[in-house]
Each structure stands twice: as structure tokens, then as C-alpha cells.
Scaffold this motif. Structure first.
Motif, PDB file in Angstrom:
ATOM      1  N   TYR A  16      17.661  35.464  60.177  1.00  0.00           N
ATOM      2  CA  TYR A  16      17.565  35.425  61.641  1.00  0.00           C
ATOM      3  C   TYR A  16      18.951  35.288  62.269  1.00  0.00           C
ATOM      4  CZ  TYR A  16      17.244  33.567  66.290  1.00  0.00           C
ATOM      5  OH  TYR A  16      17.459  33.370  67.638  1.00  0.00           O
ATOM      6  N   ALA A  20      20.530  37.604  65.119  1.00  0.00           N
ATOM      7  CA  ALA A  20      20.441  37.089  66.488  1.00  0.00           C
ATOM      8  C   ALA A  20      21.777  37.111  67.222  1.00  0.00           C
ATOM      9  CB  ALA A  20      19.888  35.664  66.471  1.00  0.00           C
ATOM     10  N   GLN A  26      21.026  44.489  65.827  1.00  0.00           N
ATOM     11  CA  GLN A  26      19.846  44.574  66.685  1.00  0.00           C
ATOM     12  C   GLN A  26      19.598  46.026  67.108  1.00  0.00           C
ATOM     13  OE1 GLN A  26      20.323  41.872  69.999  1.00  0.00           O
ATOM     14  NE2 GLN A  26      20.879  40.168  68.664  1.00  0.00           N
ATOM     15  N   VAL A 107      12.422  37.872  65.876  1.00  0.00           N
ATOM     16  CA  VAL A 107      13.049  39.188  65.719  1.00  0.00           C
ATOM     17  C   VAL A 107      11.910  40.203  65.816  1.00  0.00           C
ATOM     18  CG1 VAL A 107      14.145  40.765  64.076  1.00  0.00           C
ATOM     19  CG2 VAL A 107      15.054  38.452  64.358  1.00  0.00           C
ATOM     20  N   TYR A 114      15.225  39.595  70.468  1.00  0.00           N
ATOM     21  CA  TYR A 114      15.931  38.840  69.422  1.00  0.00           C
ATOM     22  C   TYR A 114      16.401  37.521  70.011  1.00  0.00           C
ATOM     23  CZ  TYR A 114      16.207  43.559  67.441  1.00  0.00           C
ATOM     24  OH  TYR A 114      15.903  44.805  66.968  1.00  0.00           O
TER      25      TYR A 114
END
Length: 206
Positions: A16, A20, A26, A107, A114
Motif C-alpha cells: 500500500y 499511495a 497509481q 487501493v 488511492y
């Protein structure tokens, strides 16, 4: 028309964190999930071109930081080199991680969300109260979720600034309950009422 299927999958906190705080990772995940929504995989070169980044840049991110999220669907030989077609490992996945004080981190590549649930929200937030209620009722009728939340479950949702009125709110709770058993939670909702994907124009992506 099929069903809207969302599978809540637990991810490692380190995974994560690596996503993030990283806009390129992303962007890669969101583009991969959305561009393959119709079931057609993409080549790594196509994905790199669509993001306007170098092929090597993409391959490095896929193999070093995003390896849990994609899979090779098929390979073709082109001029003596191997061309891989890739797709999401689980196209229906909404990934969650649980932190201190039961805070949920999200996510959701398809929705492009996110971050902490209490900050970024969930994809179901874009639907009307009526649509959300219909979906929750459908999940209760199918026995996927219980009719009522317990006091502690309400507290968990409250800590994450959630009301429990959206399908994914209920999914988060079921997923947390299944954590010890290693189970993911699958929410299947009739698509004729689920307008999320249509609103995002994900049905018609070229």
C-alpha cells in the motif's frame, strides 16, 4: 447485462505504502485496469505509450513494485522477440489494508482511488442514496451480507467516516471479518442498477 462484481482483497501495508505515495504507479494501475475492462489484454508497449512513458520505465515499475497486480495473459513472437499481453491479476479487486485504530487504506485502481478511506472515499459514493440502498438490499437478499451491523462494526465504519449505507461499506466490514480466515469478500450486484461503471464511461473505453 451481467453483474457488477467487486472483490475486497487484503494487501500488505508495505505494498500500500509503495503505491499511495507514488503517482506514476497509481497512473499505471488505473490505466491497466480501465483499458482492459472489456476483457482485452494490452501489451506493455501499448501501456507505456498510452501513459507517455518509456517502455523500460514501465517494466521497472511493473516488475519491482506492482508485481502483485498484473499477470501475463498470452505471449506472441514478433520478429524474434517475445511480446507479452498483460491484464490485472484480479480485475474486480478493491484492495484494502488495515492500520492502527481500524483505519482502512484503499487501493481501487478501477476507480482511481488511492489513500485512507476516510480521505479518498469509495467508488460507491458517486451513486445516489436510492441506488446504494438497492444494492445493499440486493446483497442482504442474496445472503452475502447480514441485514444488521453490530455496534462494533458501526464503530469501525464511523472511525473511517463511513455510514454503512453504501455497498462497499458493508464489504469492508465483511472483509475485516474474513481477515483472520484469509478470506476475501466478494460483492456481486446486478449491473442494471449499478451505474458506477456507466458514469465513469468505463464501459466504452477504446
Amino acid at each position: 447485462m451481467g453483474s457488477c462484481r467487486m472483490e475486497l482483497v487484503h494487501m500488505d501495508p508495505e505494498t500500500y505504502t509503495a503505491i499511495a505515495t507514488h503517482e506514476l504507479r497509481q497512473a499505471i494501475l488505473t490505466r491497466l485496469f480501465r483499458s482492459t475492462y472489456n476483457g482485452e489484454p494490452v501489451t506493455k508497449q501499448q501501456l507505456a505509450d498510452s501513459l507517455d512513458i518509456k517502455y523500460q520505465q514501465l517494466v521497472y515499475q511493473l516488475s519491482s513494485h506492482l508485481q502483485d497486480f498484473w499477470t501475463v495473459v498470452r505471449e506472441e513472437k514478433v520478429r524474434g522477440t517475445r511480446m507479452e499481453y498483460i491484464a490485472p491479476a484480479n480485475p474486480n479487486a478493491v484492495y484494502i489494508s488495515v492500520g492502527k485504530d481500524r483505519r482502512i487504506f484503499l487501493v481501487d485502481p478501477m476507480a482511481g482511488l488511492y489513500g485512507p478511506l476516510d480521505v479518498v472515499g469509495a467508488r460507491c459514493d458517486s451513486c445516489s442514496v436510492d441506488e446504494a440502498e438497492h444494492c445493499v438490499r440486493s446483497l442482504i437478499d442474496k445472503g452475502i451480507i447480514p441485514a444488521e451491523l453490530t455496534t462494533s462494526e458501526r464503530e469501525t465504519l464511523s472511525k473511517n467516516k463511513r455510514s454503512g449505507l453504501r455497498p462497499l461499506d458493508r464489504g469492508f466490514i465483511e472483509s475485516l471479518k474474513g481477515l483472520a480466515a484469509g478470506n476475501s469478500c466478494v460483492l456481486t450486484i446486478p449491473c442494471e442498477r449499478c451505474t458506477y461503471l456507466q458514469k465513469r464511461n468505463l464501459i466504452t473505453i477504446e
